[in-house]
Write a protein that holds these residues in place. Structure first.
Motif, PDB file in Angstrom:
ATOM      1  N   THR A   1       0.870  -1.188   0.000  1.00 41.85           N
ATOM      2  CA  THR A   1       0.000   0.000   0.000  1.00 41.85           C
ATOM      3  C   THR A   1       0.901   1.231   0.000  1.00 41.85           C
ATOM      4  O   THR A   1       1.759   1.372   0.864  1.00 41.85           O
ATOM      5  CB  THR A   1      -0.932   0.020   1.222  1.00 41.85           C
ATOM      6  N   VAL A   2       0.693   2.106  -0.973  1.00 41.29           N
ATOM      7  CA  VAL A   2       1.679   3.128  -1.269  1.00 41.29           C
ATOM      8  C   VAL A   2       1.053   4.518  -1.311  1.00 41.29           C
ATOM      9  O   VAL A   2      -0.052   4.699  -1.839  1.00 41.29           O
ATOM     10  CB  VAL A   2       2.350   2.847  -2.640  1.00 41.29           C
TER      11      VAL A   2
ATOM     12  N   THR B   1       4.987  10.968   9.306  1.00 39.61           N
ATOM     13  CA  THR B   1       4.963   9.529   9.060  1.00 39.61           C
ATOM     14  C   THR B   1       4.730   8.817  10.384  1.00 39.61           C
ATOM     15  O   THR B   1       5.109   9.317  11.448  1.00 39.61           O
ATOM     16  CB  THR B   1       6.276   9.051   8.431  1.00 39.61           C
ATOM     17  N   HIS B   2       4.122   7.643  10.317  1.00 40.70           N
ATOM     18  CA  HIS B   2       3.788   6.878  11.523  1.00 40.70           C
ATOM     19  C   HIS B   2       4.377   5.471  11.400  1.00 40.70           C
ATOM     20  O   HIS B   2       4.385   4.878  10.323  1.00 40.70           O
ATOM     21  CB  HIS B   2       2.274   6.791  11.701  1.00 40.70           C
ATOM     22  N   GLY B   3       4.840   4.958  12.528  1.00 41.94           N
ATOM     23  CA  GLY B   3       5.453   3.643  12.557  1.00 41.94           C
ATOM     24  C   GLY B   3       6.917   3.765  12.920  1.00 41.94           C
ATOM     25  O   GLY B   3       7.601   4.686  12.472  1.00 41.94           O
ATOM     26  N   LYS B   4       7.402   2.808  13.715  1.00 41.32           N
ATOM     27  CA  LYS B   4       8.791   2.872  14.168  1.00 41.32           C
ATOM     28  C   LYS B   4       9.684   1.940  13.361  1.00 41.32           C
ATOM     29  O   LYS B   4      10.684   2.365  12.795  1.00 41.32           O
ATOM     30  CB  LYS B   4       8.863   2.521  15.654  1.00 41.32           C
ATOM     31  N   GLU B   5       9.349   0.646  13.322  1.00 44.74           N
ATOM     32  CA  GLU B   5      10.157  -0.304  12.566  1.00 44.74           C
ATOM     33  C   GLU B   5       9.797  -0.266  11.086  1.00 44.74           C
ATOM     34  O   GLU B   5      10.661  -0.204  10.229  1.00 44.74           O
ATOM     35  CB  GLU B   5       9.973  -1.714  13.131  1.00 44.74           C
TER      36      GLU B   5
ATOM     37  N   LEU C   1       6.882   1.490   8.240  1.00 44.46           N
ATOM     38  CA  LEU C   1       5.879   2.532   8.046  1.00 44.46           C
ATOM     39  C   LEU C   1       4.480   1.939   8.171  1.00 44.46           C
ATOM     40  O   LEU C   1       4.175   0.895   7.581  1.00 44.46           O
ATOM     41  CB  LEU C   1       6.055   3.174   6.673  1.00 44.46           C
ATOM     42  N   GLU C   2       3.638   2.614   8.948  1.00 43.47           N
ATOM     43  CA  GLU C   2       2.257   2.173   9.151  1.00 43.47           C
ATOM     44  C   GLU C   2       1.243   3.105   8.498  1.00 43.47           C
ATOM     45  O   GLU C   2       0.104   2.712   8.229  1.00 43.47           O
ATOM     46  CB  GLU C   2       1.958   2.057  10.642  1.00 43.47           C
ATOM     47  N   GLY C   3       1.644   4.355   8.260  1.00 45.20           N
ATOM     48  CA  GLY C   3       0.727   5.306   7.639  1.00 45.20           C
ATOM     49  C   GLY C   3       1.350   6.690   7.604  1.00 45.20           C
ATOM     50  O   GLY C   3       2.427   6.921   8.161  1.00 45.20           O
TER      51      GLY C   3
ATOM     52  N   ILE D   1      -3.630   8.416   6.296  1.00 45.86           N
ATOM     53  CA  ILE D   1      -3.747   7.404   5.247  1.00 45.86           C
ATOM     54  C   ILE D   1      -2.882   6.213   5.639  1.00 45.86           C
ATOM     55  O   ILE D   1      -1.651   6.331   5.700  1.00 45.86           O
ATOM     56  CB  ILE D   1      -3.288   7.937   3.876  1.00 45.86           C
ATOM     57  N   PRO D   2      -3.488   5.049   5.932  1.00 42.56           N
ATOM     58  CA  PRO D   2      -2.665   3.880   6.259  1.00 42.56           C
ATOM     59  C   PRO D   2      -1.920   3.385   5.022  1.00 42.56           C
ATOM     60  O   PRO D   2      -2.484   3.291   3.931  1.00 42.56           O
ATOM     61  CB  PRO D   2      -3.696   2.846   6.743  1.00 42.56           C
TER      62      PRO D   2
END
Length: 418
Positions: A156-157, A217-221, A223-225, A245-246
């Protein structure tokens, strides 16, 4: 110390075209230095078609276009060293390079052509909040993963930036089974070619969101969204327009930067707008015997234009080596209004050929009156229905008109909307 008449730095489409043209014009001793392990440059990973429509009159893929030139190059006596990095160009055109086979090389050249291409602007140049999660990369990096290495970087991009690479990768990722949720563009217009907007986005139902950017941007390891927001006329996020946007992949297509570190270390003056060298009609820089062409000079949208420009550099290098190139007696060029820059920045009044002035506008224009003037004299006037920043424009000036200009002339390219 090796000795060559001409050393070409870069074996992409620009370097190969310049070397072949110089060889055709009688230069006997030519060396092409390429830092990759094959010739072709960025075209090797551009497997989509659309190349060669102007130059060859047919539609080719990137590798096919590059192969036309590399095959022609290897049929000549031009020397080629791949996997070779150029480190320095001295004041007297001694090129220092290094590779695993020869070690450190010193090459005395009568003339040098700079054809190092460009690189993508990285995430570090952007002010996006968030951690360094996996899944954030430039569009060109994703293109290499998919087309060369055979890896699919995500499912998902979201794509930030609507340059041509970003548009092409929106289509490419879709064809690989990924879901491209949006292409976000900071500016109120796309930075890519109209044909790519149609063929890569509209034909696949991918939304293009103008005046919109990624703010976090969201997510540590991994990308989550991402959080996107609309921007105002000052390009600042508008509070209340944020949207999450996930996605597991963010591709960046936020501009190209000419690879001019070598040019700067060699003492070549750069244009502050193009970030490429200041050149004349044969693409000679302000440093005698050093020429520049292709994306190291100005970022092109069509490789066909790169080839045309690089042939000029090859012709100019051949003339310089023979002692036939015009010297002095130049007029300057400049852009006004919406015209951001003009290349070449100077032209010899006694040039022996018609000269194309290449330029880009800084915003979308419609019903345009395009003019080239010298003081009160109008050399050229033309109407254009539409002009956009994503498409390079050019006008052609006749050598006879240039010869008639006064000594202190300045050519101005300007636009006016009806």
């Amino acid at each position: 110390m090796l000795r060559y008449d001409l050393v070409v730095v870069g074996g992409g489409p620009a370097g190969m075209a310049a070397a072949l043209q110089a060889h055709e014009d009688g230069v006997k001793s030519i060396l092409v230095l390429e830092r990759a392990d094959t010739l072709g440059g960025i075209l090797e990973q551009c497997i989509h078609t659309g190349f060669g429509l102007h130059y060859f009159g047919e539609e080719l893929s990137g590798p096919e276009y590059a192969a036309r030139f590399s095959e022609a190059l290897y049929q000549t006596d031009i020397d080629v060293k791949v996997d070779t990095m150029v480190l320095d160009i001295s004041a007297d055109n001694v090129v220092t390079a290094v590779n695993n086979f020869d070690g450190l090389l010193s090459i005395q050249a009568k003339a040098v052509v700079l054809a190092m291409g460009c690189r993508e602007r990285p995430r570090g140049a952007l002010s996006i909040a968030g951690s360094r999660a996996a899944g954030i990369m430039t569009a060109g990096t994703a293109q290499k993963y998919v087309n060369i290495d055979g890896y699919n970087p995500g499912k998902t991009v979201v794509i930030l930036g609507s340059g041509d690479i970003g548009l092409i990768m929106a289509r490419r990722m879709t064809l690989e089974g990924a879901k491209v949720k949006a292409v976000c563009e900071l500016m109120p217009y796309s930075g890519g070619l109209t044909r790519n907007i149609v063929q890569c986005l509209e034909d696949f139902g991918i939304p293009l969101r103008l005046s919109c950017t990624v703010i976090q941007t969201h997510g540590k390891e991994r990308l989550e969204g991402v959080t996107v927001a609309n921007v105002d006329e000052h390009l600042q996020p508008i509070p209340g327009t944020e949207e999450y946007i996930p996605c597991d992949t963010l591709l960046l297509s936020v501009g190209l930067i000419p690879e001019n570190e070598l040019s700067k270390s060699a003492g070549v003056p750069l244009d502050p707008v193009t970030n490429g060298p200041v050149v004349d009609e044969y693409r000679e820089t302000c440093k005698p015997g050093v020429f520049a062409c292709g994306n190291v000079l100005q970022v092109h949208d069509l490789v066909d234009y790169v080839t045309e420009e690089s042939k000029l550099a090859g012709m100019g290098a051949a003339k310089f080596i023979r002692g036939e190139k015009p010297a002095g007696n130049t007029v300057e060029t400049a852009g006004e209004g919406a015209v951001r820059y003009v290349v070449p920045q100077r032209i010899h009044r006694d040039t022996d050929k018609d000269v194309k002035l290449y330029f880009r506008v800084g915003r979308v224009l419609e019903n345009v009156q395009l003019t080239v003037t010298c003081g009160e004299q109008t050399l050229l006037a033309r109407k254009k229905r539409k002009m956009t920043p994503g498409e390079m424009e050019y006008v052609t000036l006749k050598a006879s008109d240039l010869a008639a200009l006064p000594a202190d002339a300045k050519l101005v390219v300007s636009t006016k909307e009806a």
